[in-house]
Design a protein around this motif. Structure first.
Motif, PDB file in Angstrom:
ATOM      1  N   HIS A 108       0.833  -1.210   0.000  1.00 10.02           N
ATOM      2  CA  HIS A 108       0.000   0.000   0.000  1.00 10.02           C
ATOM      3  C   HIS A 108       0.871   1.265   0.000  1.00 10.02           C
ATOM      4  O   HIS A 108       0.655   2.196  -0.770  1.00 10.02           O
ATOM      5  N   HIS A 109       1.872   1.246   0.856  1.00 12.96           N
ATOM      6  CA  HIS A 109       2.756   2.406   0.992  1.00 12.96           C
ATOM      7  C   HIS A 109       3.528   2.675  -0.315  1.00 12.96           C
ATOM      8  O   HIS A 109       3.600   3.797  -0.793  1.00 12.96           O
ATOM      9  N   GLU A 112       1.273   4.025  -3.082  1.00 15.53           N
ATOM     10  CA  GLU A 112       0.947   5.439  -2.874  1.00 15.53           C
ATOM     11  C   GLU A 112       2.130   6.328  -3.249  1.00 15.53           C
ATOM     12  O   GLU A 112       1.957   7.373  -3.872  1.00 15.53           O
ATOM     13  N   LYS A 115       2.283   6.317  -7.119  1.00 10.67           N
ATOM     14  CA  LYS A 115       1.176   6.995  -7.816  1.00 10.67           C
ATOM     15  C   LYS A 115       1.104   8.472  -7.486  1.00 10.67           C
ATOM     16  O   LYS A 115       0.651   9.262  -8.302  1.00 10.67           O
ATOM     17  N   GLU A 116       1.494   8.855  -6.287  1.00 11.69           N
ATOM     18  CA  GLU A 116       1.336  10.263  -5.907  1.00 11.69           C
ATOM     19  C   GLU A 116       2.664  10.985  -5.721  1.00 11.69           C
ATOM     20  O   GLU A 116       2.992  11.913  -6.444  1.00 11.69           O
TER      21      GLU A 116
END
Ligand SMILES: [Fe+2]
Ligand SMILES: [Fe+2]
Length: 151
Positions: A108-109, A112, A115-116
């Motif tokens: 998840h980390h 993120e 993607k960001e």
């Protein structure tokens, strides 16, 4: 190599290691893989925290600031789990559960970040990203050398 490409490469490598843990039942192998995962994650979070995040934060946008602060907190949770893992027997039923939680958290980390944060980081420009990348690679290698000397 650009800093963002180096970090993406390391994300891929650590995901592959988690997959290997999943694929083996052998306790000794699991322990070995786990040590590899710990070392990669420690080195990876270190170069992000020491070099990459401060550079992103330096962009001085509210969004960059928010992403970096959140990332530090996620690293903190990853480190808490990593610190516990050496105490858990790979044959204990909790081992698998802990590994799953750690792997989901890291996935998840990393997603993120890619993607960001890495998108925002492009604002630093190619030259700066290349220079950060070189610096991070050297720092990572120095960390791994020291870790293997200590082992
Ligand atoms: Fe990170
Ligand atoms: Fe990362």
């Amino acid at each position: 190599m650009k800093a963002t490409d180096l970090l993406k490469k390391q994300h891929k490598e650590v995901k592959a290691l988690f997959k290997k843990v999943d694929d083996t039942e052998n306790a000794r192998q699991r322990r070995q893989l786990l040590d590899e995962i710990s070392q990669s994650l420690e080195g990876h979070t270190l170069i992000e925290e020491e070099i990459f995040y401060p550079a992103v934060r330096g962009l001085e946008t509210p969004k960059a600031e928010e992403m970096v602060l959140e990332a530090y907190e996620e690293h903190h949770v990853v480190k808490l789990i990593l610190a516990e893992l050496p105490l858990v027997d790979p044959e204990d039923e909790r081992f698998e559960a802990k590994m799953t939680v750690l792997s989901e958290l890291v996935e998840h980390h990393a997603d993120e970040e890619e993607k960001e944060m890495f998108k925002t980081a492009q604002k630093l420009g190619k030259v700066e990203l290349e220079s950060l990348g070189r610096h991070m690679e050297e720092r990572f290698e120095a960390f791994c050398r020291r870790a293997s000397e200590a082992a």
